[in-house]
Design an enzyme around this catalytic site. Structure first.
Site, short mmCIF file in Angstrom:
data_model
loop_
_atom_site.label_atom_id
_atom_site.label_comp_id
_atom_site.label_asym_id
_atom_site.label_seq_id
_atom_site.Cartn_x
_atom_site.Cartn_y
_atom_site.Cartn_z
N THR A 195 4.57 10.23 2.75
CA THR A 195 3.41 11.10 2.67
C THR A 195 2.47 10.84 3.84
OG1 THR A 195 3.56 11.13 0.25
CG2 THR A 195 1.48 11.82 1.22
N HIS A 208 3.77 12.68 6.67
CA HIS A 208 3.43 14.10 6.58
C HIS A 208 2.01 14.35 7.12
CE1 HIS A 208 6.93 15.75 4.63
NE2 HIS A 208 6.86 14.89 3.63
N HIS A 223 -2.33 4.46 0.84
CA HIS A 223 -2.54 4.32 -0.60
C HIS A 223 -1.60 3.30 -1.24
CE1 HIS A 223 0.39 7.54 0.09
NE2 HIS A 223 1.02 7.05 -0.98
N GLU A 224 -0.62 2.77 -0.52
CA GLU A 224 0.23 1.69 -1.04
C GLU A 224 -0.41 0.38 -0.59
OE1 GLU A 224 4.44 4.11 -0.22
OE2 GLU A 224 4.16 2.09 0.54
N CYS A 259 -5.43 18.06 -17.71
CA CYS A 259 -6.07 16.85 -18.24
C CYS A 259 -6.25 16.94 -19.75
CB CYS A 259 -7.42 16.62 -17.56
SG CYS A 259 -7.32 16.04 -15.84
#
Length: 338
Positions: free
Chosen positions: A39, A42, A60-61, A96
């Protein structure tokens, strides 16, 4: 503090910025390691410029330790080792309200839609924290997020012990799906045309086949006694793989689409009809996937040493993107902390 920023035009820069003040309900994390994923590539390629406003701190990892607590935060202490489940949902949309917060219709994927982990000091909502056991090194813990992706994919497929699964694509997520599927008790083969990726998969004990060298449909039929695979995971992003995937599945088998396809793909709907197949999408993860991922990393079921190609310091982050783009690495971690 140092931050790595996507500035557009396939360019990542490293700059100095002042840390932002903590808002109520937030914690400040001293980031240790950040993994670069597909990602992120990308984003680097400009494919997500509609969501990412440059300059943007991505990533984000990650793993790190709590450096400071914001107003109103309870249950955490400075020094706690953590990772982050980088999803922030509104809690009010139809998804949600139906209990599917992880795919909120207005989801903020932290590290894409809002600032990410490639910075020495990162402020995040305390609700996104996931506690790490002391037995897991911060280096290995940077793999928890992609392992959680794989856990979610396997859970979504309803793969059962003794089932046979085909994973199409031996990139990082494909290898992790295969590893997690085996940990769940399945028999697995990875179909991959790239010899380097096959070698990595074989090096950690996974079975592979080369679709350019063998008839993969015949191979799978022989392997399964003529039945076909219980589950097929499409992780390659290839149009040809999507078109051929349904031929690998058994009657009432499952095709799980994991790869991000940026455009519509042809698919064999006659095979889908004839064998009563089902097709599932699998996106991101839920809290239980993170918790299971941490257990797998802690137990050694995830071969971190073989998956992590190398670790680079934050000032060299651009080289990590270049190597991943060239297919020269499985997983590169950025060491953020100094």
């Amino acid at each position: 503090m140092l931050t790595a920023n996507y500035v557009g035009d396939r360019t990542i820069t490293v700059d100095e910025r002042e840390p932002q003040a903590l808002r109520p309900g937030e914690v400040r994390i001293a980031v240790a390691y950040v993994g670069i994923c597909g990602t992120d590539l990308h984003v680097f390629h400009g494919d997500m410029d509609g969501r990412v406003t440059a300059p943007a701190t991505i990533g984000h990892e990650m793993s790190g330790t709590i450096a400071e607590l914001g107003p109103g935060v309870e249950g955490w202490a400075v020094g706690d080792p953590v990772t982050v489940m980088p999803l922030s949902w509104d809690g009010t949309c139809p998804a949600c309200r139906a209990g599917n917060e992880h795919i909120c219709q207005n989801l903020d994927f932290i590290g894409i839609d809002s600032p990410g982990a490639l910075q020495e000091s990162w402020n995040v909502p305390a609700s996104t924290l996931v506690r790490l056991p002391d037995a897991v090194s911060l280096r290995d813990a940077a793999l928890v997020e992609p392992v959680a992706v794989a856990v979610h994919d396997v859970r979504r497929s309803e793969l059962a012990p003794g089932d046979k699964a085909v994973v199409i694509g031996a990139g990082p997520i494909g290898v992790l799906i295969a590893t997690v599927a085996e940990a769940f008790g399945a028999e697995v083969v990875i179909a991959e045309i790239d010899p380097r990726r096959r070698a990595v998969a074989e090096g950690i004990g996974l079975r592979t086949l080369d679709p350019s060298a063998v008839d993969q449909v015949a191979w799978v039929e022989e392997w399964t006694g003529g039945a076909g695979a219980d589950v097929v995971f499409e992780v390659s992003g290839s149009a040809a793989a999507v078109l051929g995937a349904t031929a690998l599945a058994k009657v009432r088998g499952t095709l799980v689409v994991v790869a991000i396809h940026s455009q519509p793909r042809p698919i064999d709907l006659h095979r889908l009809f004839w064998r009563e197949l089902r097709i599932l999408g699998a996106r991101v993860y839920q809290r239980q996937d993170f918790e299971r991922a941490i257990e797998l990393v802690a137990d050694g079921a995830i071969p971190a040493d073989r998956l992590i190609t190398r670790v680079v310091p934050l000032p060299e982050v651009a080289s990590a993107f270049a190597d991943l783009e060239a297919g020269q690495a499985m997983k590169i971690l950025v060491e953020v902390g100094r």
